[in-house]
Motif scaffolding. Structure first.
Motif, PDB file in Angstrom:
ATOM      1  N   ASP A  90     -11.237-157.384 -39.228  1.00  0.00           N
ATOM      2  CA  ASP A  90     -11.450-156.030 -39.456  1.00  0.00           C
ATOM      3  C   ASP A  90     -10.820-154.972 -38.733  1.00  0.00           C
ATOM      4  O   ASP A  90     -10.366-154.143 -38.995  1.00  0.00           O
ATOM      5  CB  ASP A  90     -13.132-155.913 -39.296  1.00  0.00           C
ATOM      6  N   ILE A  91     -10.741-155.151 -37.102  1.00  0.00           N
ATOM      7  CA  ILE A  91     -10.163-154.405 -36.519  1.00  0.00           C
ATOM      8  C   ILE A  91      -8.819-154.150 -36.688  1.00  0.00           C
ATOM      9  O   ILE A  91      -8.048-152.974 -36.705  1.00  0.00           O
ATOM     10  CB  ILE A  91     -10.365-154.716 -34.880  1.00  0.00           C
ATOM     11  N   ALA A 124      -8.199-152.170 -39.834  1.00  0.00           N
ATOM     12  CA  ALA A 124      -8.533-150.892 -39.418  1.00  0.00           C
ATOM     13  C   ALA A 124      -7.186-150.167 -38.799  1.00  0.00           C
ATOM     14  O   ALA A 124      -6.974-149.107 -39.086  1.00  0.00           O
ATOM     15  CB  ALA A 124      -9.505-150.638 -38.535  1.00  0.00           C
ATOM     16  N   HIS A 125      -6.587-150.781 -37.675  1.00  0.00           N
ATOM     17  CA  HIS A 125      -5.495-150.439 -37.136  1.00  0.00           C
ATOM     18  C   HIS A 125      -4.244-149.997 -38.020  1.00  0.00           C
ATOM     19  O   HIS A 125      -3.724-149.065 -38.070  1.00  0.00           O
ATOM     20  CB  HIS A 125      -4.837-151.182 -36.045  1.00  0.00           C
ATOM     21  N   ARG A 169      -4.924-146.936 -40.646  1.00  0.00           N
ATOM     22  CA  ARG A 169      -4.715-145.735 -39.767  1.00  0.00           C
ATOM     23  C   ARG A 169      -3.141-145.321 -39.894  1.00  0.00           C
ATOM     24  O   ARG A 169      -2.981-144.124 -39.704  1.00  0.00           O
ATOM     25  CB  ARG A 169      -5.317-145.891 -38.765  1.00  0.00           C
ATOM     26  N   LYS A 221      -4.262-146.831 -29.097  1.00  0.00           N
ATOM     27  CA  LYS A 221      -5.755-147.437 -29.335  1.00  0.00           C
ATOM     28  C   LYS A 221      -6.017-148.113 -27.677  1.00  0.00           C
ATOM     29  O   LYS A 221      -6.953-149.032 -27.507  1.00  0.00           O
ATOM     30  CB  LYS A 221      -5.707-148.773 -30.181  1.00  0.00           C
ATOM     31  N   ARG A 280      -7.788-146.652 -25.467  1.00  0.00           N
ATOM     32  CA  ARG A 280      -9.237-146.522 -25.279  1.00  0.00           C
ATOM     33  C   ARG A 280     -10.022-147.476 -25.830  1.00  0.00           C
ATOM     34  O   ARG A 280     -11.086-147.968 -25.337  1.00  0.00           O
ATOM     35  CB  ARG A 280      -9.775-145.252 -25.642  1.00  0.00           C
ATOM     36  N   ASP A 281      -9.886-147.855 -27.289  1.00  0.00           N
ATOM     37  CA  ASP A 281     -10.410-148.788 -28.136  1.00  0.00           C
ATOM     38  C   ASP A 281     -10.488-150.389 -27.240  1.00  0.00           C
ATOM     39  O   ASP A 281     -11.267-151.114 -27.038  1.00  0.00           O
ATOM     40  CB  ASP A 281     -10.093-149.065 -29.331  1.00  0.00           C
TER      41      ASP A 281
END
Lengths: 231, 418
Positions: free
Chosen positions: B10-11, B14-15, B18, B311, B313-314
């Motif tokens: 999923d992550i 999502a990246h 984007r 990313k 921060r993520d």
């Protein structure tokens, strides 16, 4: 005398380099179950650094951090990660929500990573957590559709996802107006009083710090006598 | 495990979603690499398979020649194997060249399973028609045996192989020779041999094999006729073999050579120059495809580096929550893998389309063989190799930034962001 959940024994943290910088210079402190503690101090005093040591995000140069009575030095990075996953919840000044995921999904992430609950159960739990923080209606929204206060509450819900023993907050109200700061502090108070969580909050706001059970004041990487007396 | 894996997926998606445009460009790069790999390798393998099939079909599989691979040792060298010997004034013996005991050799070979042997005498002649002279390789054959060894009969575009026997001085010309001379079926030519003989011959057949070296330089006559023309009665200087299993040619040739001593060449050795060109061609192809894939890999490296930069921060919060370094690495490796996989699938479609496009192109060319278009040879293997190469390149391109992302210390980022 309630059970000690988190403890530091003469921890020091020194940043290596040509000029060594001592962030933390020997702090002894212990935190019991249900403790609500504020860590204060001028900026640059090392209060955040101390919180990172407590949160197992950083390792002390000397001394020992004990979680539930067990020493944590010498643990591998994955062992530390799984301790953080199960026992510690973090709230930072910045919300750090993943922008591609909805509020509900953000809260589910720590539970999905831990793989204890089934997909349905963890979804239900995330919804309950959001409900408790008054965010039921926001659960399908994305972080950038929320206000700053709402985002910080989602971050708190995420910190609580795996039902940690300890919640660590680093200036959680730093980006909030006073009304939202109140709300966040009320939540922390409830967590400590009603849920028996140990809540440790780094803040430079004396008014908020006064609402906690006890205040640790750190200056130049040491606990000051004033704060020590309050223990 | 499933929860964790689906979370990583999923992550990662999502990246990529984007950075849609950059991701699409990376996927396109991989697709081009995969597509061209499939197209080019189908093309080259097609040509190679076609050529080899032609050779196996048309020419004998093994040819035994009246030569030795190494000159026989001088008696002096045999007598003193360890000494240094210099023989002065060596002169070649003026012997009648040919394969000795050819008849018994052919009989013995024909007795073996899966081998057909036919005798030939090959020599140079000049064919003259009107004012035109064309030099050609005259191959003396025995039609009855020849038809079991080569496909000459099937390659005739005019005339019959049997006419070689029934006509007094018949000759079967290669298509290229006939064209150069301007000779047609039934025309009378003059054949001159190095031995000085002049013979009137009649065209009883014209063949076209598609192999340019045969069509332009060979003509067939009866074995007896060539022996007479060249002044070498009863001499055979080549024995030509056809095998049931053409892949055994090199083995059979070396067995025969060690038994009889005469130089024996399988079709691979006879066409080594052409097959060597194929190897070079393959090298060029893999270098080209490799370059495309490297460029694609840079694209992937770029998109994943950008994502990681955006990313941090993520990554920090995921690490703080309790994600291990390995989880972070998996996220970004998977992103590379996804780009590689989607790129491969699109590339397969592209490769298929390239093959269809090439197959529809029509043209005529004569190089080693006569072609009327691209010959394509597609195998699932090419698709698999292209896909695997793309996946490896994509994952490797993702690996370096992924490792860097996993090594990020959450404290450094949290401190900076606060």
């Amino acid at each position: 005398m309630s059970k000690i959940i988190l403890e530091t024994r003469s921890v020091r943290r020194v940043l290596p380099g040509t000029v060594e910088v001592t962030l933390i210079d020997g702090i002894d402190a212990s935190f019991a179950v249900g403790d609500f503690v504020a860590v204060t101090g001028p900026s640059g005093s090392g209060k955040s650094s101390y919180l990172y040591l407590l949160g197992l995000l950083d390792q002390p140069t000397e001394g020992e951090v004990l979680l539930a009575g067990r020493p944590t030095s010498g643990l591998s990075s994955s062992e530390l990660a799984s301790l953080r996953l199960a026992s510690l919840g973090f709230v930072f000044q910045f919300h750090f929500l993943l922008p591609e995921f909805t509020v509900l999904e953000n809260v589910m992430i720590p539970m999905r990573r831990r793989e204890v609950l089934t997909e349905d159960a963890l979804k239900a739990r995330a919804a309950v957590l959001l409900g408790e923080l008054g965010l039921s209606e926001a659960s399908k929204k994305y972080p950038d559709q929320l206000s700053g206060g709402q985002r910080q509450r989602v971050a708190i819900a995420r910190a609580l996802a795996n039902d940690p023993d300890v919640v660590l907050a680093d200036e959680p109200t730093g980006n909030l107006d006073s009304k939202n700061a109140e709300v966040v502090f009320d939540i922390f108070t409830r967590l400590a009083r009603e849920k028996g969580k140990t809540v440790i909050v780094v803040t430079h706001d004396p008014a908020l710090a006064a609402r906690t059970d006890r205040v640790l004041r750190i200056v130049d990487g040491r606990l000051t006598p004033l704060a020590a007396r309050q223990c | 495990m499933i929860g964790r894996l689906s979370l990583v997926v999923d992550i990662a998606t999502a990246h990529l979603m984007r950075r849609r445009r950059q991701t699409a460009v990376s996927i396109l790069g991989v697709s081009l690499g995969v597509g061209f790999f499939i197209g080019m390798s189908a093309l080259m393998q097609g040509f190679q398979t076609f050529f080899v099939a032609k050779i196996i079909d048309v020419a004998p599989h093994v040819t035994i020649k009246d030569e030795y691979r190494q000159a026989r040792l001088q008696p002096g060298a045999v007598a003193y194997p360890t000494g240094a010997i210099q023989v002065n004034g060596v002169k070649p013996v003026d012997e009648l060249r040919g394969i000795r005991g050819a008849k018994s050799m052919i009989a013995a070979l024909n007795n073996l399973d899966g081998i057909e042997a036919a005798p030939t005498l090959r020599g140079q002649v000049i064919l003259r028609y009107g004012t035109k002279d064309v030099s050609a390789s005259a191959v003396g054959i025995e039609p009855m045996r020849e038809r079991r060894v080569t496909n000459l009969e099937a390659d005739l575009i005019a005339g019959k192989l049997d006419d070689l026997v029934s006509t007094a001085n018949g000759v079967i010309l290669g298509h290229g020779i006939a064209e150069k001379l301007g000779a047609k079926l039934g025309d009378g030519l003059i054949a001159l041999s190095p031995a000085g003989t002049i013979l009137r011959v009649k065209v009883v057949g014209i063949f076209r094999t598609g192999i340019v070296s045969l069509d332009n330089f060979e003509c067939y006559l009866l074995l007896k006729r060539v022996q007479a023309m060249l002044g070498r009665p009863n001499v055979i200087n080549q024995v030509r073999l056809r095998l049931d299993d053409a892949t055994r040619a090199a083995d059979v040739a070396s067995t025969i050579e060690s038994r009889y001593g005469y130089r024996s060449e399988g079709w691979e050795e006879l066409n080594r120059n052409v097959l060597g060109v194929f190897i070079i061609q393959h090298g060029i192809m893999y270098a080209t495809i490799g370059a495309i894939l490297i460029v694609a890999a840079f694209g992937i490296f770029n998109v994943i580096s950008t994502v990681i930069h955006e990313k941090t921060r993520d990554i920090a919060i995921l690490r703080a929550i309790g994600f291990e370094e390995g989880d972070i690495r998996s996220v970004f490796l998977l992103e590379g893998g996804i780009v590689g996989l989607i790129g491969s699938v699109i590339g397969w479609g592209l490769g298929w389309a390239i093959c269809r496009g090439l197959a529809s192109v029509r043209f005529e060319v004569e190089s080693f063989v006569r072609l009327q278009g691209f010959v394509l040879h597609e195998t699932p293997w090419q698709y698999a190799v292209a896909g695997a190469l793309a996946l490896v390149a994509a994952t490797f391109a993702a690996y370096l930034p992924a490792r860097r992302a996993a090594a990020l210390r959450p404290v450094d980022i949290v401190r900076g962001a606060a």
